[in-house]
Design an enzyme around this catalytic site. Structure first.
Site, PDB file in Angstrom:
ATOM      1  N   ASP A 255       0.866  -1.182   0.000  1.00 50.82           N
ATOM      2  CA  ASP A 255       0.000   0.000   0.000  1.00 50.82           C
ATOM      3  C   ASP A 255       0.905   1.236   0.000  1.00 50.82           C
ATOM      4  O   ASP A 255       1.479   1.596   1.036  1.00 50.82           O
ATOM      5  CB  ASP A 255      -0.898   0.012   1.237  1.00 50.82           C
ATOM      6  CG  ASP A 255      -1.991  -1.055   1.191  1.00 50.82           C
ATOM      7  OD1 ASP A 255      -1.786  -2.100   0.533  1.00 50.82           O
ATOM      8  OD2 ASP A 255      -3.031  -0.861   1.835  1.00 50.82           O
TER       9      ASP A 255
ATOM     10  N   LYS B  59      -6.885   3.380  -3.509  1.00 48.39           N
ATOM     11  CA  LYS B  59      -7.297   3.407  -2.100  1.00 48.39           C
ATOM     12  C   LYS B  59      -7.511   4.846  -1.681  1.00 48.39           C
ATOM     13  O   LYS B  59      -6.732   5.733  -2.046  1.00 48.39           O
ATOM     14  CB  LYS B  59      -6.216   2.727  -1.257  1.00 48.39           C
ATOM     15  CG  LYS B  59      -6.446   2.716   0.238  1.00 48.39           C
ATOM     16  CD  LYS B  59      -5.308   1.948   0.924  1.00 48.39           C
ATOM     17  CE  LYS B  59      -5.366   2.062   2.443  1.00 48.39           C
ATOM     18  NZ  LYS B  59      -4.242   1.347   3.096  1.00 48.39           N
TER      19      LYS B  59
ATOM     20  N   LYS C 126     -10.254   0.261  -2.572  1.00 44.98           N
ATOM     21  CA  LYS C 126     -10.188   0.095  -1.125  1.00 44.98           C
ATOM     22  C   LYS C 126     -10.483   1.418  -0.426  1.00 44.98           C
ATOM     23  O   LYS C 126      -9.627   2.292  -0.350  1.00 44.98           O
ATOM     24  CB  LYS C 126      -8.798  -0.414  -0.700  1.00 44.98           C
ATOM     25  CG  LYS C 126      -8.647  -0.610   0.812  1.00 44.98           C
ATOM     26  CD  LYS C 126      -7.265  -1.141   1.151  1.00 44.98           C
ATOM     27  CE  LYS C 126      -7.057  -1.236   2.664  1.00 44.98           C
ATOM     28  NZ  LYS C 126      -5.706  -1.757   3.021  1.00 44.98           N
TER      29      LYS C 126
END
Length: 330
Positions: free
Chosen positions: A167, A230, A266
């Site tokens: 991430d 995300k 996400k």
């Protein structure tokens, strides 16, 4: 410090192919982004917020609610990203990730555990033999304000320690100052450094200021090779919101239509209740359809959501709420 660049890398060639597909022209890229951002349409703010308000009011039957609660658990990334994290805390979180409700085998495991790079090896060992993935934040999380060589080295180290997913955070300062090519190139290089690990690109939407910027950053990240986009680090307010998530989901829909590449989503930060999780799933289904209703394509970044979902499952089964003390702490 400057990063060594490989113009012939597979990650860069793939990114250039995606840019050409989005731009709709087969010619060479005169500018690293070609017509990528020139074809990013503006966002109708009133329309987005009205659409979210309408979807939030959808009623869900009991059977569908139970299915959605089960799916929400399977989509969760349990997260601990604190300076006081210890190997023991990470191992305890991994136990909860594998068995969210001890003694109840009908409750599924979560999708992943997300930790700092230094904790990846501990998480990998604790999760050995399970289906739960190890995700690691990287690239100077949460600010992204460090040298690119360090970002790439941190990414490689996390993967070498066993991370299945990375991430990363984008450089919001560069993005907001209009240095889109620098942001694009950095994502491409991190994608290459991540190797076989899935790359989730964190936009930190709470700092991007407008829906137009969120859409632009979403397209930029996907064209650079993101496997997921995300919303947030969870360290900035606001974090995930339904309108921002809808903007990103619509960008994913349009990107797949133009390029044929499916990208995951996400939302992370601030999603604390089962009711909210179900609202996100409704927006997901109505925007992208059933192909995205899977942990392979949608995740919740959650540190406090799981227990509320477990309480709601128990309520649906028995008609009674359990005391929060009956559930382990995340």
């Amino acid at each position: 410090m400057t990063a060594t660049r490989r113009s012939d890398s597979a990650a860069r060639e793939h990114a250039h192919e995606l840019v050409r597909a989005w731009d709709g022209r087969a010619g060479a890229l005169g500018n690293p982004l070609g017509g990528l951002l020139g074809r990013v349409s503006t966002v109708d703010q009133v329309g987005v917020e009205a659409r979210v308000d309408a979807l939030k009011r959808r009623s869900i039957k009991k059977a569908s609610k139970m299915w959605a609660l089960d799916l929400a658990i399977r989509m969760m990334d349990l997260t601990t990203l604190e300076g006081k994290d210890t190997p023991g805390k990470v191992r305890a979180l991994c136990v909860k990730a594998m068995r969210p409700q001890p003694g109840d085998p009908t409750i599924p495991s979560v999708a992943a555990v997300c930790v700092y790079p230094a904790m990846v090896a501990d998480a990998k060992e604790a999760l050995r033999g399970s289906t739960v993935k190890v995700a690691s934040v990287a690239t100077g999380f949460p600010s992204g304000q460090t040298f690119r060589d360090i970002k790439l080295a941190e990414t490689r180290a996390a993967v070498e320690a066993g991370a299945d997913e990375i991430d990363m955070v984008i450089d919001r300062g560069a993005f907001l100052s209009g240095a889109y090519a620098a942001v694009f190139e950095e994502i491409v290089e991190v994608k290459e450094a991540a190797g076989g690990a899935h790359l989730k690109v964190i936009l930190e939407t709470g700092e991007l200021e407008t829906y137009d910027n969120v859409r632009r950053a979403s397209i930029l990240a996907m064209a650079a090779g993101a496997d997921f986009i995300k919303t947030s680090t969870g360290k900035v307010t606001p974090a995930a919101t339904l309108p921002v998530t809808l903007v990103m989901l619509e960008a994913i829909r349009d990107f797949e239509h133009a390029t044929g590449r499916q990208v995951g989503m996400k939302p992370a930060g601030g999603i604390r209740t089962a009711k909210e999780a179900i609202q996100y799933l409704v927006v997901l289904y109505e925007t992208l359809g059933p192909r995205w209703m899977s942990p392979d394509w949608f995740r919740f970044g959650a540190s406090s959501l799981l227990n509320d979902v477990l309480m709601q499952i128990e309520f649906q089964r028995t008609g009674r709420y359990q005391d929060p003390d009956h559930f382990t702490l995340d």
